[in-house]
Design a protein around this motif. Structure first.
Motif, PDB file in Angstrom:
ATOM      1  N   ILE A 111      20.223 -22.951 -28.392  1.00 29.13           N
ATOM      2  CA  ILE A 111      21.103 -23.164 -27.242  1.00 29.13           C
ATOM      3  C   ILE A 111      21.302 -21.852 -26.486  1.00 29.13           C
ATOM      4  O   ILE A 111      21.577 -20.818 -27.090  1.00 29.13           O
ATOM      5  CB  ILE A 111      22.466 -23.732 -27.677  1.00 29.13           C
ATOM      6  N   SER A 112      21.145 -21.923 -25.160  1.00 24.90           N
ATOM      7  CA  SER A 112      21.366 -20.769 -24.287  1.00 24.90           C
ATOM      8  C   SER A 112      22.032 -21.232 -23.002  1.00 24.90           C
ATOM      9  O   SER A 112      22.014 -22.419 -22.664  1.00 24.90           O
ATOM     10  CB  SER A 112      20.039 -20.074 -23.948  1.00 24.90           C
ATOM     11  N   ARG A 113      22.562 -20.290 -22.228  1.00 21.28           N
ATOM     12  CA  ARG A 113      23.227 -20.629 -20.973  1.00 21.28           C
ATOM     13  C   ARG A 113      22.302 -20.597 -19.764  1.00 21.28           C
ATOM     14  O   ARG A 113      22.704 -20.988 -18.669  1.00 21.28           O
ATOM     15  CB  ARG A 113      24.415 -19.696 -20.735  1.00 21.28           C
ATOM     16  N   ALA A 114      21.081 -20.135 -19.926  1.00 19.41           N
ATOM     17  CA  ALA A 114      20.146 -20.138 -18.797  1.00 19.41           C
ATOM     18  C   ALA A 114      19.835 -21.574 -18.381  1.00 19.41           C
ATOM     19  O   ALA A 114      19.901 -22.499 -19.201  1.00 19.41           O
ATOM     20  CB  ALA A 114      18.867 -19.414 -19.187  1.00 19.41           C
ATOM     21  N   PRO A 115      19.482 -21.797 -17.117  1.00 21.95           N
ATOM     22  CA  PRO A 115      19.108 -23.143 -16.661  1.00 21.95           C
ATOM     23  C   PRO A 115      17.918 -23.685 -17.454  1.00 21.95           C
ATOM     24  O   PRO A 115      17.046 -22.929 -17.893  1.00 21.95           O
ATOM     25  CB  PRO A 115      18.740 -22.927 -15.189  1.00 21.95           C
ATOM     26  N   LEU A 116      17.873 -25.001 -17.615  1.00 20.55           N
ATOM     27  CA  LEU A 116      16.846 -25.632 -18.443  1.00 20.55           C
ATOM     28  C   LEU A 116      15.436 -25.292 -17.976  1.00 20.55           C
ATOM     29  O   LEU A 116      14.559 -25.040 -18.804  1.00 20.55           O
ATOM     30  CB  LEU A 116      17.056 -27.150 -18.436  1.00 20.55           C
ATOM     31  N   GLN A 117      15.189 -25.266 -16.680  1.00 29.30           N
ATOM     32  CA  GLN A 117      13.853 -24.964 -16.162  1.00 29.30           C
ATOM     33  C   GLN A 117      13.417 -23.556 -16.562  1.00 29.30           C
ATOM     34  O   GLN A 117      12.257 -23.337 -16.942  1.00 29.30           O
ATOM     35  CB  GLN A 117      13.825 -25.107 -14.634  1.00 29.30           C
ATOM     36  N   ILE A 118      14.334 -22.601 -16.484  1.00 26.47           N
ATOM     37  CA  ILE A 118      14.017 -21.221 -16.864  1.00 26.47           C
ATOM     38  C   ILE A 118      13.717 -21.139 -18.351  1.00 26.47           C
ATOM     39  O   ILE A 118      12.779 -20.445 -18.778  1.00 26.47           O
ATOM     40  CB  ILE A 118      15.175 -20.278 -16.491  1.00 26.47           C
TER      41      ILE A 118
END
Length: 230
Positions: A111-118
């Motif tokens: 899990i990360s906070r970056a946008p899913l596409q990135i």
């Protein structure tokens, strides 16, 4: 560098004496593991919605039919162009372990906070296949003390169970959850900082060679695996 040179018989005797210490360490590690598994739990009452390759999923969906969930908190902020090199080092290790963990009633999600596409673009670059979801639209990372606001960073953030200064808006960590048959979810364990050493198999190899970890600071030598010169 060169250690003391001895005969084969002297070497065997020294090794046998050290083996005693290794066995003591293994026994202590087993005791620590048992105590970790006996820690109290706390109920997860908050609802989280994540962006995933399969559309929006709630926290319960991440268990994927399993009763146990391991979450790796991967440092990848909303505006970052690539994921943390140290977290990538960890991910290289668990990438091939997940299929085995699934046989033991465990779901594993990054899990990360970056946008899913990135996240997807970076995962493709690194050649990974694990499930990676975005928590950009919820407070999950903040609630589990691996993301920090700019206001927090002006003073001290709460990380690894203490107030401390931290150099980035994201921190690494691992959290474990359990889902009962009644659907209730419980937080059972989280670990940060040096506690993540247990997830890094390469360090176990480095620890048995003469030069050891041979690093100026933790992971100072590590690069993304497609960025080493050789």
């Amino acid at each position: 560098m060169q250690n003391k040179i001895v005969t084969k018989e002297e070497w065997v005797e020294a090794r046998k004496q050290f083996l005693i210490k290794e066995k003591e360490f293994n026994k202590l590690r087993d005791e620590l593991t048992k105590k970790r598994q006996q820690l109290p739990w706390t109920k997860v009452d908050k609802e989280y919605i994540f962006e995933t390759d399969k559309g929006q999923q709630n926290f319960a969906d991440l268990f994927a039919g399993k009763t146990q969930l391991i979450v790796y908190h991967f440092m990848f902020g909303p505006s970052w162009k690539q994921g943390c090199k140290n977290c990538s080092f960890v991910a290289d290790h668990y990438e091939k372990s997940i299929i085995h963990l699934q046989q033991q009633d465990i779901s594993f999600v990054t899990i990360s906070r970056a946008p899913l596409q990135i996240l997807g673009d970076f995962k493709k670059r690194m050649g990974w296949s694990f499930k990676w979801v975005s928590s950009l639209g919820n407070d999950f990372n903040f609630d589990y003390d691996v993301s920090f606001t700019k206001e927090d960073m002006k003073n001290q953030v709460y990380y690894n169970y203490q107030k401390t200064t931290f150099p980035a808006e994201e921190g690494p960590g691992v959290s474990v959850f359990y889902k009962n048959t009644d659907g209730n979810i419980y937080h059972t364990y989280s670990s940060y900082s040096r506690g993540l050493d247990l997830l890094i198999g390469a360090y176990n190899y480095l620890d048995i060679v003469p030069k050891g970890r041979n690093e100026e600071g933790p992971m100072s030598w590590v690069r993304h695996h497609d960025r080493y010169k050789e």
